[in-house]
Motif scaffolding. Structure first.
Motif, PDB file in Angstrom:
ATOM      1  N   THR A  70      -6.801   0.585   4.289  1.00  0.00           N
ATOM      2  CA  THR A  70      -7.713  -0.252   4.120  1.00  0.00           C
ATOM      3  C   THR A  70      -7.023  -1.559   4.451  1.00  0.00           C
ATOM      4  OG1 THR A  70      -8.376   0.634   1.938  1.00  0.00           O
ATOM      5  CG2 THR A  70      -8.467  -1.702   1.929  1.00  0.00           C
ATOM      6  N   PRO A  93       0.836  -1.127   0.134  1.00  0.00           N
ATOM      7  CA  PRO A  93       0.064  -0.122   0.144  1.00  0.00           C
ATOM      8  C   PRO A  93       0.988   1.290   0.102  1.00  0.00           C
ATOM      9  CG  PRO A  93       0.172  -0.829   1.964  1.00  0.00           C
ATOM     10  CD  PRO A  93       0.618  -1.848   1.286  1.00  0.00           C
ATOM     11  N   GLN A  94       0.538   2.191  -0.877  1.00  0.00           N
ATOM     12  CA  GLN A  94       1.466   3.365  -1.012  1.00  0.00           C
ATOM     13  C   GLN A  94       0.662   4.588  -0.541  1.00  0.00           C
ATOM     14  OE1 GLN A  94       3.253   3.755  -5.077  1.00  0.00           O
ATOM     15  NE2 GLN A  94       3.991   1.754  -4.710  1.00  0.00           N
ATOM     16  N   GLN A  95      -0.599   4.715  -0.872  1.00  0.00           N
ATOM     17  CA  GLN A  95      -1.251   5.922  -0.548  1.00  0.00           C
ATOM     18  C   GLN A  95      -1.820   5.902   1.165  1.00  0.00           C
ATOM     19  OE1 GLN A  95      -4.040   6.625  -3.427  1.00  0.00           O
ATOM     20  NE2 GLN A  95      -2.557   6.675  -4.929  1.00  0.00           N
ATOM     21  N   GLU A  96      -2.227   6.755   1.661  1.00  0.00           N
ATOM     22  CA  GLU A  96      -2.574   6.742   2.952  1.00  0.00           C
ATOM     23  C   GLU A  96      -3.918   5.988   3.064  1.00  0.00           C
ATOM     24  OE1 GLU A  96      -1.855   7.014   5.968  1.00  0.00           O
ATOM     25  OE2 GLU A  96       0.098   7.650   5.233  1.00  0.00           O
ATOM     26  N   ARG A  97      -4.969   6.186   2.106  1.00  0.00           N
ATOM     27  CA  ARG A  97      -6.058   5.206   2.151  1.00  0.00           C
ATOM     28  C   ARG A  97      -5.725   3.823   1.749  1.00  0.00           C
ATOM     29  NH1 ARG A  97      -9.272   5.431  -3.603  1.00  0.00           N
ATOM     30  NH2 ARG A  97      -7.397   5.445  -4.914  1.00  0.00           N
ATOM     31  N   ALA A  98      -4.881   3.456   1.326  1.00  0.00           N
ATOM     32  CA  ALA A  98      -4.344   2.011   1.100  1.00  0.00           C
ATOM     33  C   ALA A  98      -4.142   1.543   2.446  1.00  0.00           C
ATOM     34  CB  ALA A  98      -3.300   1.908   0.068  1.00  0.00           C
ATOM     35  N   LYS A  99      -3.045   2.130   3.133  1.00  0.00           N
ATOM     36  CA  LYS A  99      -2.720   1.691   4.304  1.00  0.00           C
ATOM     37  C   LYS A  99      -4.022   1.452   5.096  1.00  0.00           C
ATOM     38  CE  LYS A  99       1.667   3.522   3.919  1.00  0.00           C
ATOM     39  NZ  LYS A  99       2.822   4.835   4.033  1.00  0.00           N
ATOM     40  N   TYR A 131      -3.958  -6.564  -1.597  1.00  0.00           N
ATOM     41  CA  TYR A 131      -2.704  -6.546  -0.724  1.00  0.00           C
ATOM     42  C   TYR A 131      -2.427  -7.867  -0.169  1.00  0.00           C
ATOM     43  CZ  TYR A 131      -3.835  -1.660  -1.722  1.00  0.00           C
ATOM     44  OH  TYR A 131      -4.361  -0.673  -2.216  1.00  0.00           O
TER      45      TYR A 131
END
Lengths: 215, 215
Positions: free
Chosen positions: A13, A5-11, A52
């Motif tokens: 998630t 995960p690279q972007q904040e929202r992905a983290k 992920y």
DNA sequence: TCAAGTGTTCGGATTCAATTCGGATCAGCC
DNA sequence: GGCTGATCCGAATTGAATCCGAACACTTGA
């Protein structure tokens, strides 16, 4: 093909997935912990799970890792005090903290841990083992005379691994034959007895029951 | 609706199913241990599995029970000799026999046991626990002076449960940090130390590292 | 020996969870 | 705005677990 995960929202998630997994497992049991349900509780689509995580097993692994890391974080700050106690008291303090940790949040982790052993092969709480090894090391630095103990690496291995999984097994039993406090007391006593026995000179008087000296 | 096998051939079928499960698990791993494959190796139709087992989980349970029963049968005949040994030697003898048991048949049981912990919740080797309890009881009858030991029930619980699952965990590790012989030696020493410590008078001289007396 | 009744076996059909994949949506950048 | 890669989505696919009704085997007793 799992990615990082690279972007904040992905983290967020990824964290939501692991959280949801722990919540569903604790509340609804292992049979209900399906990919659909995890996604539902996490508030995402099923497909997103696979962005992920390779598969369900990988999610379970992440859940175990999370539990191990949290447990380790609960113990680590205690190390400076623990090394100043007797082995018995230090053992007891660790066991009590472990229980407290498992019972927080209405026993969420306690419920989880009961099922996790069958969710992930080997159920490796690496972070926790690591912290307990660190504790042992620090303790020996502070009490160098204990390093004389015979067979110390193997005994430490048994203390740590045996301790962790004996406690987990006990907490997983439907009808424990002894209470947690009795178990904790016994474990702490046993650690103390073993250090005492292992440090005693080889020609010490043997107790009843035959020769108790090693080898 | 599982029924009891009544005719001989039905009993043979049930046995074949459990055998096939153990064989497939040992040789092909847990992912390959599907109902189809078990039926195939057992030489029966898939439907037949459900005549005597509620579901796949019940088959796994039967496999675990079989392993526990076989292990118990390997230890039980040793009890008369064991009770005449020192606690250390008896512990060591049990551990060595356990290893030998697990390595027979090209390590079939050893392979199985590595996966079984994740196959069945709790992984209860009841028959084995029962035999070890029996051993403890017989040992105490033969050495009544040891019954004085403080906290004996809890310590026995830890010896048996902790011992079984510490050994299983060790055998399941990819890269064990200590050898099986070191582990066995350490466990046997620790049992001896604990009995020694637990039998020692409360005012015995404490070893280095602070107060080691209970409570 | 036969026929009824029960135990046993079977494998195609059904069900449902895990995983895939192609496209929609979003965030950051020019 | 227009572009690119990251993220998200959920209907479709795959395959294992389970069900079920028909077929077969054994036992009994007349």
């Amino acid at each position: 093909m799992p990615r990082k995960p690279q972007q904040e929202r992905a983290k967020a998630t990824v964290a939501a997935i692991v959280d949801a997994g722990l919540i569903v497992l604790a509340r609804e049991g292992p049979a209900a912990t399906t990919t659909r349900r995890i996604a539902e509780v996490a508030g995402i689509g099923v497909g997103s799970l696979y962005e992920y995580f390779d598969n369900r097993e990988a999610i379970h692994q992440a859940m175990v890792d999370r539990l191990g890391t949290d447990a380790a974080a609960a113990i680590r700050p205690m190390i400076p005090e623990l090394v100043r106690m007797s082995v018995r008291d230090a053992s007891l303090a660790v066991l009590r903290r472990a229980r407290q940790f498992l019972e927080q949040d209405e026993g969420r982790y306690l419920h989880c841990i009961r099922y996790m052993t069958s969710l992930v092969r080997g159920f490796p709480l690496r972070a926790l083992q690591s912290v307990l090894s660190e504790l042992a090391t620090q303790y020996l630095i502070r009490h160098p005379e204990m390093a004389r103990a015979r067979n110390l690496p193997a005994m430490t291995y048994v203390f740590i691994n045996g301790g962790i999984y004996t406690v987990i097994r006990h907490l997983s039993e439907e009808v424990p034959s002894i209470s947690f406090d009795e178990l904790a007391q016994a474990l702490a006593d046993m650690v103390a007895f073993c250090m005492q026995g292992s440090l005693a000179p080889l020609d010490a008087p043997a107790a009843a029951g035959g020769d108790v000296r090693p080898r």
